[in-house]
Design a protein around this motif. Sequence first.
Motif, PDB file in Angstrom:
ATOM      1  N   ALA A 279       0.829  -1.203   0.000  1.00  0.00           N
ATOM      2  CA  ALA A 279       0.000   0.000   0.000  1.00  0.00           C
ATOM      3  C   ALA A 279       0.869   1.261   0.000  1.00  0.00           C
ATOM      4  O   ALA A 279       0.561   2.259  -0.674  1.00  0.00           O
ATOM      5  N   MET A 280       1.977   1.209   0.778  1.00  0.00           N
ATOM      6  CA  MET A 280       2.874   2.362   0.798  1.00  0.00           C
ATOM      7  C   MET A 280       3.559   2.553  -0.562  1.00  0.00           C
ATOM      8  O   MET A 280       3.784   3.687  -1.015  1.00  0.00           O
ATOM      9  N   ALA A 281       3.894   1.455  -1.219  1.00  0.00           N
ATOM     10  CA  ALA A 281       4.527   1.562  -2.533  1.00  0.00           C
ATOM     11  C   ALA A 281       3.552   2.060  -3.596  1.00  0.00           C
ATOM     12  O   ALA A 281       3.961   2.612  -4.624  1.00  0.00           O
ATOM     13  N   ALA A 282       2.243   1.885  -3.356  1.00  0.00           N
ATOM     14  CA  ALA A 282       1.238   2.285  -4.353  1.00  0.00           C
ATOM     15  C   ALA A 282       1.111   3.809  -4.477  1.00  0.00           C
ATOM     16  O   ALA A 282       0.745   4.327  -5.547  1.00  0.00           O
ATOM     17  N   ILE A 283       1.421   4.544  -3.379  1.00  0.00           N
ATOM     18  CA  ILE A 283       1.251   6.007  -3.407  1.00  0.00           C
ATOM     19  C   ILE A 283       2.200   6.661  -4.406  1.00  0.00           C
ATOM     20  O   ILE A 283       1.754   7.378  -5.328  1.00  0.00           O
ATOM     21  N   TRP A 303       5.197  24.528 -13.969  1.00  0.00           N
ATOM     22  CA  TRP A 303       5.511  25.247 -12.716  1.00  0.00           C
ATOM     23  C   TRP A 303       6.920  24.859 -12.284  1.00  0.00           C
ATOM     24  O   TRP A 303       7.291  23.675 -12.280  1.00  0.00           O
ATOM     25  N   VAL A 304       7.715  25.821 -11.848  1.00  0.00           N
ATOM     26  CA  VAL A 304       9.112  25.568 -11.473  1.00  0.00           C
ATOM     27  C   VAL A 304       9.214  24.590 -10.311  1.00  0.00           C
ATOM     28  O   VAL A 304      10.102  23.744 -10.256  1.00  0.00           O
ATOM     29  N   TRP A 305       8.290  24.703  -9.353  1.00  0.00           N
ATOM     30  CA  TRP A 305       8.352  23.881  -8.127  1.00  0.00           C
ATOM     31  C   TRP A 305       7.526  22.585  -8.242  1.00  0.00           C
ATOM     32  O   TRP A 305       7.267  21.920  -7.239  1.00  0.00           O
ATOM     33  N   SER A 306       7.154  22.194  -9.434  1.00  0.00           N
ATOM     34  CA  SER A 306       6.307  21.002  -9.593  1.00  0.00           C
ATOM     35  C   SER A 306       7.007  19.727  -9.077  1.00  0.00           C
ATOM     36  O   SER A 306       6.428  18.945  -8.301  1.00  0.00           O
ATOM     37  N   TYR A 307       8.240  19.549  -9.498  1.00  0.00           N
ATOM     38  CA  TYR A 307       8.943  18.310  -9.108  1.00  0.00           C
ATOM     39  C   TYR A 307       9.179  18.212  -7.596  1.00  0.00           C
ATOM     40  O   TYR A 307       8.807  17.209  -6.964  1.00  0.00           O
ATOM     41  N   PRO A 308       9.790  19.238  -6.973  1.00  0.00           N
ATOM     42  CA  PRO A 308       9.978  19.125  -5.513  1.00  0.00           C
ATOM     43  C   PRO A 308       8.658  19.050  -4.756  1.00  0.00           C
ATOM     44  O   PRO A 308       8.570  18.377  -3.729  1.00  0.00           O
ATOM     45  N   ALA A 309       7.622  19.741  -5.245  1.00  0.00           N
ATOM     46  CA  ALA A 309       6.333  19.677  -4.558  1.00  0.00           C
ATOM     47  C   ALA A 309       5.767  18.260  -4.628  1.00  0.00           C
ATOM     48  O   ALA A 309       5.193  17.734  -3.649  1.00  0.00           O
ATOM     49  N   LEU A 313       5.010  15.824  -1.517  1.00  0.00           N
ATOM     50  CA  LEU A 313       3.680  15.227  -1.318  1.00  0.00           C
ATOM     51  C   LEU A 313       3.792  13.719  -1.125  1.00  0.00           C
ATOM     52  O   LEU A 313       3.135  13.131  -0.252  1.00  0.00           O
ATOM     53  N   MET A 314       4.646  13.083  -1.923  1.00  0.00           N
ATOM     54  CA  MET A 314       4.853  11.639  -1.746  1.00  0.00           C
ATOM     55  C   MET A 314       5.370  11.308  -0.355  1.00  0.00           C
ATOM     56  O   MET A 314       4.904  10.384   0.305  1.00  0.00           O
ATOM     57  N   ALA A 315       6.364  12.074   0.092  1.00  0.00           N
ATOM     58  CA  ALA A 315       6.969  11.825   1.410  1.00  0.00           C
ATOM     59  C   ALA A 315       5.949  12.009   2.525  1.00  0.00           C
ATOM     60  O   ALA A 315       5.881  11.201   3.465  1.00  0.00           O
TER      61      ALA A 315
END
Length: 331
Positions: A279-283, A303-309, A313-315
Amino acid sequence: MIVDCAIYRDGQRTEGPEDLSDALGEARTAGGFVWIGLHEPTEAEFDHVSREFGLHPLAVEDALKAHQRPKLEVYDDSLFVVLKPVAYEPRSDTVSSGEIMIFLGDSFVVTVRHGEGAPLKAVRHRLEHEPELLGKGPTAVLYAVADATVDHYLDVATELQTDLEGLEAEVFSPDGGGSRNTASRIYDFKRQVLEFRRATGPLAPPMSRLAGTASSGVAVPFVDDRARPFFRDVSDHLTRVNDSVENLDRLVSDILSAHLAQMSVRQNDDMRKISAWAAMAAIPTMLAGIYGMNFEHMPELRWVWSYPALIALMAVLELMVFRLFKRRGWL
């Protein structure tokens, strides 16, 4: 083969003549009895004995073939008793059984032994040092053999109980008896208890008849009525043994059930852990899959901050799910 042949009079031993018919006649004349011991005799060897003592052919067949249940049978000229002595080898956790056939008649006892572990030699030696008991006649031999056999049952039951306690401690140890061989060991132990039960269980009715406590109440021929209290003592010991065997069988079944239940719980725990990690790997898989679809018009693509955002969010989501599973004991 004939292991021993002797005439007993007033509890004292005298060597019997080579001719068995002379031995029986001499014993009757002297007011004593003759005791012949045989070990796994051949048909030819036992044919001579059976003819001289008038043994019933059905009992003779049983004595030669062996593999009989403990029993007591009454024939016209003799009494036929089958006992199954047992031996226990702690190193291999193995119960093995032999057989003793006893022919009891007017002024004679014939014992036939199959297998090892039979107490006949020790019984004869003990009786020869107790002339008062041996002076009671053939009944004393039957009592002494039955008493020695049942007393050894008690020793074997105690050894099995000790080993079962060790097996129980292993199953309920902190690792929960995780060895792959634990279930097979429990099952093998149950088979040894069953082998023990085959020797002790069927012996109860014959002992009750000899003790005079059977429902029929009919006296057993060729057995002195004054010996009934002694056979009652043997019957009481046998009852204790059979109770121990029942308890052992029940405990082994309970331990096996507990072990299987532990294995099932452990498998469920493993499946929950696997499901939690899946389940954690699915996110991150889901988020990466959405933003990896290569559509031209998608929010935040330029958006410049798309990747770090997205990584943040994943973390955050992973941490929240991890804490949730941890709190519920899935991890």
